[in-house]
Scaffold this motif. Structure first.
Motif, PDB file in Angstrom:
ATOM      1  N   VAL A   1       0.852  -1.186   0.000  1.00 52.63           N
ATOM      2  CA  VAL A   1       0.000   0.000   0.000  1.00 52.63           C
ATOM      3  C   VAL A   1       0.893   1.243   0.000  1.00 52.63           C
ATOM      4  N   PRO A   2       0.692   2.200  -0.910  1.00 53.14           N
ATOM      5  CA  PRO A   2       1.546   3.400  -0.936  1.00 53.14           C
ATOM      6  C   PRO A   2       1.370   4.252   0.321  1.00 53.14           C
ATOM      7  N   LEU A   3       2.470   4.608   0.959  1.00 50.83           N
ATOM      8  CA  LEU A   3       2.461   5.522   2.091  1.00 50.83           C
ATOM      9  C   LEU A   3       2.826   6.934   1.671  1.00 50.83           C
ATOM     10  N   LEU A   4       3.590   7.059   0.610  1.00 51.37           N
ATOM     11  CA  LEU A   4       4.028   8.369   0.137  1.00 51.37           C
ATOM     12  C   LEU A   4       4.295   8.290  -1.361  1.00 51.37           C
ATOM     13  N   ARG A   5       3.780   9.271  -2.091  1.00 58.79           N
ATOM     14  CA  ARG A   5       4.069   9.426  -3.510  1.00 58.79           C
ATOM     15  C   ARG A   5       4.687  10.800  -3.729  1.00 58.79           C
ATOM     16  N   VAL A   6       5.805  10.826  -4.433  1.00 58.24           N
ATOM     17  CA  VAL A   6       6.482  12.085  -4.735  1.00 58.24           C
ATOM     18  C   VAL A   6       6.484  12.246  -6.249  1.00 58.24           C
ATOM     19  N   PRO A   7       5.686  13.154  -6.789  1.00 55.76           N
ATOM     20  CA  PRO A   7       5.691  13.360  -8.246  1.00 55.76           C
ATOM     21  C   PRO A   7       7.075  13.739  -8.741  1.00 55.76           C
ATOM     22  N   ALA A   8       7.346  13.429  -9.989  1.00 58.53           N
ATOM     23  CA  ALA A   8       8.678  13.639 -10.548  1.00 58.53           C
ATOM     24  C   ALA A   8       9.132  15.091 -10.443  1.00 58.53           C
ATOM     25  N   ALA A   9       8.216  16.039 -10.599  1.00 58.12           N
ATOM     26  CA  ALA A   9       8.595  17.448 -10.612  1.00 58.12           C
ATOM     27  C   ALA A   9       8.706  18.062  -9.225  1.00 58.12           C
ATOM     28  N   GLN A  10       8.305  17.345  -8.185  1.00 61.01           N
ATOM     29  CA  GLN A  10       8.319  17.920  -6.843  1.00 61.01           C
ATOM     30  C   GLN A  10       9.737  17.954  -6.277  1.00 61.01           C
ATOM     31  N   PRO A  11      10.194  19.108  -5.782  1.00 59.66           N
ATOM     32  CA  PRO A  11      11.534  19.175  -5.192  1.00 59.66           C
ATOM     33  C   PRO A  11      11.636  18.289  -3.959  1.00 59.66           C
ATOM     34  N   ARG A  12      12.777  17.650  -3.814  1.00 58.71           N
ATOM     35  CA  ARG A  12      13.028  16.785  -2.676  1.00 58.71           C
ATOM     36  C   ARG A  12      14.525  16.665  -2.439  1.00 58.71           C
ATOM     37  N   GLN A  13      14.880  16.157  -1.274  1.00 56.12           N
ATOM     38  CA  GLN A  13      16.261  15.825  -0.969  1.00 56.12           C
ATOM     39  C   GLN A  13      16.315  14.416  -0.396  1.00 56.12           C
ATOM     40  N   LEU A  14      17.495  13.829  -0.488  1.00 57.95           N
ATOM     41  CA  LEU A  14      17.698  12.473  -0.009  1.00 57.95           C
ATOM     42  C   LEU A  14      18.922  12.474   0.893  1.00 57.95           C
ATOM     43  N   GLU A  15      18.747  11.969   2.111  1.00 57.22           N
ATOM     44  CA  GLU A  15      19.869  11.875   3.041  1.00 57.22           C
ATOM     45  C   GLU A  15      20.168  10.411   3.332  1.00 57.22           C
ATOM     46  N   GLY A  16      21.421  10.025   3.181  1.00 56.50           N
ATOM     47  CA  GLY A  16      21.853   8.665   3.480  1.00 56.50           C
ATOM     48  C   GLY A  16      22.724   8.641   4.723  1.00 56.50           C
ATOM     49  N   CYS A  17      22.339   7.853   5.701  1.00 58.90           N
ATOM     50  CA  CYS A  17      23.103   7.684   6.948  1.00 58.90           C
ATOM     51  C   CYS A  17      23.571   6.239   7.016  1.00 58.90           C
TER      52      CYS A  17
ATOM     53  N   MET B   1      18.767  20.090  -3.294  1.00 62.02           N
ATOM     54  CA  MET B   1      17.385  20.009  -3.734  1.00 62.02           C
ATOM     55  C   MET B   1      17.335  19.601  -5.198  1.00 62.02           C
ATOM     56  N   HIS B   2      16.444  18.671  -5.537  1.00 66.61           N
ATOM     57  CA  HIS B   2      16.369  18.209  -6.916  1.00 66.61           C
ATOM     58  C   HIS B   2      14.986  17.654  -7.225  1.00 66.61           C
ATOM     59  N   ALA B   3      14.685  17.589  -8.487  1.00 70.50           N
ATOM     60  CA  ALA B   3      13.511  16.889  -8.997  1.00 70.50           C
ATOM     61  C   ALA B   3      14.008  15.605  -9.651  1.00 70.50           C
ATOM     62  N   TRP B   4      13.135  14.937 -10.387  1.00 73.80           N
ATOM     63  CA  TRP B   4      13.526  13.678 -11.025  1.00 73.80           C
ATOM     64  C   TRP B   4      12.938  13.635 -12.422  1.00 73.80           C
ATOM     65  N   GLY B   5      13.713  13.141 -13.353  1.00 68.65           N
ATOM     66  CA  GLY B   5      13.250  13.034 -14.723  1.00 68.65           C
ATOM     67  C   GLY B   5      13.489  11.656 -15.287  1.00 68.65           C
ATOM     68  N   ALA B   6      13.204  11.503 -16.567  1.00 67.30           N
ATOM     69  CA  ALA B   6      13.375  10.203 -17.207  1.00 67.30           C
ATOM     70  C   ALA B   6      14.826   9.762 -17.228  1.00 67.30           C
ATOM     71  N   SER B   7      15.756  10.710 -17.079  1.00 68.49           N
ATOM     72  CA  SER B   7      17.182  10.384 -17.085  1.00 68.49           C
ATOM     73  C   SER B   7      17.799  10.368 -15.691  1.00 68.49           C
ATOM     74  N   GLY B   8      16.986  10.566 -14.641  1.00 67.85           N
ATOM     75  CA  GLY B   8      17.509  10.548 -13.287  1.00 67.85           C
ATOM     76  C   GLY B   8      17.325  11.879 -12.597  1.00 67.85           C
ATOM     77  N   PRO B   9      18.184  12.205 -11.606  1.00 67.09           N
ATOM     78  CA  PRO B   9      18.016  13.427 -10.821  1.00 67.09           C
ATOM     79  C   PRO B   9      18.277  14.683 -11.634  1.00 67.09           C
ATOM     80  N   ILE B  10      17.474  15.717 -11.344  1.00 64.87           N
ATOM     81  CA  ILE B  10      17.635  17.039 -11.950  1.00 64.87           C
ATOM     82  C   ILE B  10      17.898  18.011 -10.813  1.00 64.87           C
TER      83      ILE B  10
END
Length: 210
Positions: A101-117, A186-195
């Motif tokens: 069941v989806p808990l979160l959907r982030v559209p491709a154009a929505q700005p986001r960040q990813l943190e890896g610990c 901060m980045h969005a996402w496209g067909a070729s990966g992160p923008i």
């Protein structure tokens, strides 16, 4: 063309499966073998002297709550726990629970960040070979963050290859994150990966959703 990415939290999936098994198994026993005879006894059961003397409604319900309650709480935890992180070919990010069941959907154009610990660990069958394990935090300006556990391999330089596998450019400037990990711009996402959206301010999430 960017390919789909899947990250599974196998440990959380296993725990959620065990909780679900006992939730159904105990629920079937309690409903069929205890509550039904107590609340809806058959004619034969009402004529049995043991039926009248053997049941006390309130103590029985309290005992069942103590027995069954932790599995209900565990199921609520498992339902809200993201165990599958999917990046679709069109750039949409989807985090799902153990029932898909989806808990979160982030559209491709929505700005986001990813943190890896991540921290280095040894394989169980080796005292020399290592890998990286830890947490990945999805940071959005519009809602609390959401976190999933992940593992990745080690690059020759001794750093995790997580961001490289995700398709971030090798010259991406990773910044210290709120959880003392490395965070993307901060980045969005496209067909070729992160923008990358360098002009956008960094996300400061209001709270953690674990």
């Amino acid at each position: 063309m960017f390919e789909k990415i899947r990250i599974f939290d196998f440990g959380a999936i296993a725990i959620a499966g065990i909780i679900l098994f006992f939730l159904i198994f105990l629920g079937w026993l309690i409903a069929g073998q205890i509550l039904r005879p107590l609340l809806f006894p058959t004619m034969k059961e009402t004529q049995d002297p043991a039926h009248e003397k053997g049941y006390r409604l309130v103590p029985t319900l309290l005992c069942l709550a103590v027995l069954y309650g932790p599995f209900v709480v565990g199921f609520w935890w498992a339902w809200r726990k993201p165990v599958l992180f999917m990046i679709e070919a069109d750039g949409e990010w989807i985090l799902r629970n153990f029932l898909y069941v989806p808990l979160l959907r982030v559209p491709a154009a929505q700005p986001r960040q990813l943190e890896g610990c991540f921290h280095r660990e040894f394989y169980e069958d080796s005292a020399r070979d290592t890998y990286y394990a830890g947490e990945v935090h999805v940071l959005l300006a519009s809602r609390p963050e959401i976190t999933i556990r992940a593992t990745c391999d080690e690059l020759p330089g001794g750093t995790p290859d997580f961001f490289m596998k995700f398709g971030y450019p090798t010259d991406t400037r990773l910044m210290p994150g709120p959880h003392e990990g490395l965070m993307t711009p901060m980045h969005a996402w496209g067909a070729s990966g992160p923008i990358l959206l360098a002009e956008q301010p960094a996300v400061v999430p209001p709270s953690a959703d674990r």
